[in-house]
Scaffold this motif. Structure first.
Motif, PDB file in Angstrom:
ATOM      1  N   UNK A 111       0.908  -0.959  -0.274  1.00  0.00           N
ATOM      2  CA  UNK A 111      -0.238   0.146  -0.175  1.00  0.00           C
ATOM      3  C   UNK A 111       0.956   1.242  -0.479  1.00  0.00           C
ATOM      4  N   UNK A 112       0.566   2.169  -1.346  1.00  0.00           N
ATOM      5  CA  UNK A 112       1.436   3.822  -1.189  1.00  0.00           C
ATOM      6  C   UNK A 112       0.397   4.391  -0.818  1.00  0.00           C
ATOM      7  N   UNK A 113       0.798   5.333  -0.330  1.00  0.00           N
ATOM      8  CA  UNK A 113       0.251   7.084  -0.159  1.00  0.00           C
ATOM      9  C   UNK A 113       0.921   8.015  -0.657  1.00  0.00           C
ATOM     10  N   UNK A 114       0.515   8.727  -1.453  1.00  0.00           N
ATOM     11  CA  UNK A 114       1.189  10.035  -2.484  1.00  0.00           C
ATOM     12  C   UNK A 114       0.704  11.185  -2.087  1.00  0.00           C
ATOM     13  N   UNK A 115       1.229  12.075  -1.716  1.00  0.00           N
ATOM     14  CA  UNK A 115       0.857  14.036  -1.463  1.00  0.00           C
ATOM     15  C   UNK A 115       1.377  14.927  -1.930  1.00  0.00           C
ATOM     16  N   UNK A 116       1.767  15.818  -2.590  1.00  0.00           N
ATOM     17  CA  UNK A 116       2.411  16.379  -2.569  1.00  0.00           C
ATOM     18  C   UNK A 116       3.420  17.830  -1.602  1.00  0.00           C
ATOM     19  N   UNK A 122       4.682  25.093   0.667  1.00  0.00           N
ATOM     20  CA  UNK A 122       5.179  26.225   0.971  1.00  0.00           C
ATOM     21  C   UNK A 122       4.087  27.542   0.046  1.00  0.00           C
ATOM     22  N   UNK A 123       3.672  26.918  -0.934  1.00  0.00           N
ATOM     23  CA  UNK A 123       1.634  27.157  -0.537  1.00  0.00           C
ATOM     24  C   UNK A 123       1.046  28.298   0.284  1.00  0.00           C
ATOM     25  N   UNK A 133       9.262  23.347   4.676  1.00  0.00           N
ATOM     26  CA  UNK A 133       9.271  22.650   5.561  1.00  0.00           C
ATOM     27  C   UNK A 133       8.016  21.677   5.642  1.00  0.00           C
ATOM     28  N   UNK A 134       7.668  20.226   5.272  1.00  0.00           N
ATOM     29  CA  UNK A 134       6.904  19.500   4.953  1.00  0.00           C
ATOM     30  C   UNK A 134       6.281  18.523   6.423  1.00  0.00           C
ATOM     31  N   UNK A 135       7.603  18.645   7.453  1.00  0.00           N
ATOM     32  CA  UNK A 135       6.350  18.207   8.699  1.00  0.00           C
ATOM     33  C   UNK A 135       4.836  17.819   8.920  1.00  0.00           C
ATOM     34  N   UNK A 166      -0.005  25.109   9.652  1.00  0.00           N
ATOM     35  CA  UNK A 166      -0.017  24.187  10.498  1.00  0.00           C
ATOM     36  C   UNK A 166      -1.032  23.502   9.918  1.00  0.00           C
ATOM     37  N   UNK A 167      -1.762  23.295  10.994  1.00  0.00           N
ATOM     38  CA  UNK A 167      -3.580  22.833  10.889  1.00  0.00           C
ATOM     39  C   UNK A 167      -3.735  22.666   9.461  1.00  0.00           C
ATOM     40  N   UNK A 168      -3.551  23.887   8.730  1.00  0.00           N
ATOM     41  CA  UNK A 168      -4.445  23.946   7.522  1.00  0.00           C
ATOM     42  C   UNK A 168      -3.370  23.348   6.730  1.00  0.00           C
ATOM     43  N   UNK A 169      -2.655  22.865   6.581  1.00  0.00           N
ATOM     44  CA  UNK A 169      -1.858  22.383   5.531  1.00  0.00           C
ATOM     45  C   UNK A 169      -1.455  20.946   5.421  1.00  0.00           C
TER      46      UNK A 169
END
Length: 370
Positions: A111-116, A122-123, A133-135, A166-169
Motif C-alpha cells: 500500500x502506497x500513499x502519495x501527496x505533494x 510552500x503555498x 518544511x513539510x512535516x 500547520x493545521x490548515x496544511x
C-alpha cells in the motif's frame, strides 16, 4: 509493536514529525517513542527519524531495522533504498508530485500513499521552495494512511504548540492524499549486515606481512604510545569515556561513576540530555554501531554509589560564581575539588539555570535535576 522509519533532510522537520505521530498515539493510551539520528551535517543532509508504538512499555532504544511503515519527506530520497528492511506487509508514504501509478514497480504488493507536501507547504508559507518544511503537511497524509481521525491530529498539534497554517496544511493533505494498493510481490532489500569480524592489520584483505624482516629493520625498536580515543577526544566535558565504559562492562558501577565524577559533576543529567558527540566518533561504528555511551552514563549515575561530600576548603582565597546553570555548577565543583571556598549566587529561587528552565521535565526529570 508498530515501527516507523522517516527519511528526510535536515531542516524539513523529520524529527518533529516523529514526535507528532508519537504524541497522537500516546493520546490513545499507547506507549510511544520518537527520536532522530543526525549526521555531522544538519541542514540539507539526509537524516532518519524513528517512531515506535506499542501497548506495552517500550524498552528498545536502538534504531529501527525492520519498519512496518516508511515515510519519505524529500522526493530526492525516493528509491529502492527506502525498502531496506521494510516488512512484506509494510506501507510507504511519499512526498511527491508524481502520481501513484508511477511507483507501481517500487511499491509492488504494498500500500502506497502519495501527496505533494512540498507544494502545499510552500503555498501556505511553511518554508521556501528550496527548503520546504513539510512535516506538518505529511502528518495529515500519515494520519489518513494509518487510520487516525483528524481531530486526533489536531489534538497532537495543540499538545506540541502547533497551530495556524500547520493545521490548515495537515487538513489539506489528510483530504487530498492518494492511497493505492498495488498488486504483485513486495520487493525486499535486506539492510546491510553488520561486520562481525574485526579485520586485523595483517589479514589478507588488508595486506601481507612485510617480506623483508632483517636489514635495516633489525636495528629498530618499536615505539608504543597511548593515544587519546576519539570518544574521549570529542567529549566536551573531557570525560574518560573509554575507562568508564570499561568499568561499566565489568559491572563495577561505583567505579564507573567515580571516573565520570573526575571531570563532570552532572552524569545523571548528561546521561539524559547530552547530544553525545562521543557516540558519533566511536570507532565501533566501523563495524556495526557506536556504543550507546549516553545511556550507559545515565545507567551508571542511577546505579552507582555517589561519594560523600569533599573535605572543607584548604585555600585562603575566596571565589564567587554568579549563576547556577551547568557552567556555574561545573566551575564551582572543580574549584571546590581544588580546595577553594566557593560562594554560588543565583537570582532565581532554585538552582539549575537552563537545566531547569530550558529542558522539559519529560527529558530531564526534576528529581534527577534536584
Amino acid at each position: 509493536m508498530i515501527e516507523i522509519t522517516i527519511y528526510g533532510r535536515g531542516g524539513q522537520g523529520g524529527v518533529t514529525l516523529a514526535k507528532l505521530i508519537a504524541t497522537a498515539w500516546f493520546a490513545r493510551n499507547h506507549y510511544a517513542q520518537a527520536f532522530g539520528v543526525y549526521a555531522a551535517e544538519r541542514s540539507g543532509a539526509p537524516i532518519q527519524a524513528y517512531v515506535r508504538i506499542d501497548d506495552a512499555e517500550i524498552t528498545n532504544y536502538n534504531q529501527i531495522r525492520e519498519p512496518d511503515h516508511v515515510i519519505v519527506l524529500d522526493p530526492t530520497l525516493i528509491g529502492r533504498g527506502i525498502l531496506a528492511g521494510l516488512k512484506p506487509t509494510g506501507s510507504i508514504i511519499l512526498n511527491t508530485p508524481r502520481s501513484p501509478a508511477e511507483f507501481a514497480d517500487l511499491c509492488a504488493g504494498r500500500t502506497m500513499a502519495a501527496i505533494d507536501a512540498t507544494a502545499i507547504a510552500v503555498r501556505h508559507g511553511l518554508g521556501t521552495r528550496a527548503v520546504p518544511i513539510v512535516n506538518t503537511t505529511m502528518m495529515g497524509a500519515v494520519a489518513r494512511a494509518l487510520g487516525l481521525p483528524f481531530d486526533e491530529v489536531s489534538a497532537a498539534f495543540a499538545q506540541l504548540g502547533f497551530g495556524g497554517a500547520n493545521v490548515v496544511v495537515a487538513k489539506e493533505a489528510f483530504e487530498g492524499v492518494a492511497i493505492e494498493r498495488f498488486p504483485g510481490v513486495p520487493a525486499t532489500i535486506e539492510p546491510p549486515a553488520p561486520q562481525t569480524r574485526i579485520v586485523g592489520l595483517l589479514d589478507k584483505e588488508v595486506g601481507a606481512p612485510p617480506k623483508i624482516r632483517t636489514g635495516s629493520w633489525a636495528t629498530r625498536r618499536p615505539e608504543r604510545r597511548t593515544l587519546t580515543p576519539p570518544c574521549n577526544h570529542s567529549c566536551p566535558a573531557g570525560n574518560d569515556v573509554q575507562r568508564f565504559v570499561r568499568a561499566t562492562a565489568r559491572a563495577v558501577y561505583s567505579e564507573a561513576l567515580a571516573v565520570l565524577l573526575e571531570t563532570s559533576p552532572l552524569p545523571g543529567i548528561c546521561g539524559r540530555v547530552c547530544p553525545a558527540p562521543c557516540m558519533d566518533a566511536c570507532n565501533r561504528k566501523t563495524f556495526d554501531e557506536g556504543i550507546n555511551v549516553r545511556e550507559l552514563e545515565r545507567f551508571v549515575a542511577d546505579r552507582g554509589d555517589w561519594p560523600a561530600p569533599a573535605a572543607r576548603a584548604t585555600r585562603t582565597e575566596r571565589i564567587a560564581v554568579v549563576g547556577s546553570g551547568p557552567a556555574g555548577l561545573s566551575a564551582s565543583y572543580h574549584l571546590a575539588k581544588l580546595g577553594y571556598p566557593v560562594s554560588l549566587f543565583e537570582a532565581s529561587d532554585q538552582l539549575g539555570g537552563v537545566l531547569r528552565n530550558g529542558i522539559p521535565e519529560y527529558r530531564l526529570p526534576r528529581e534527577v535535576l534536584d
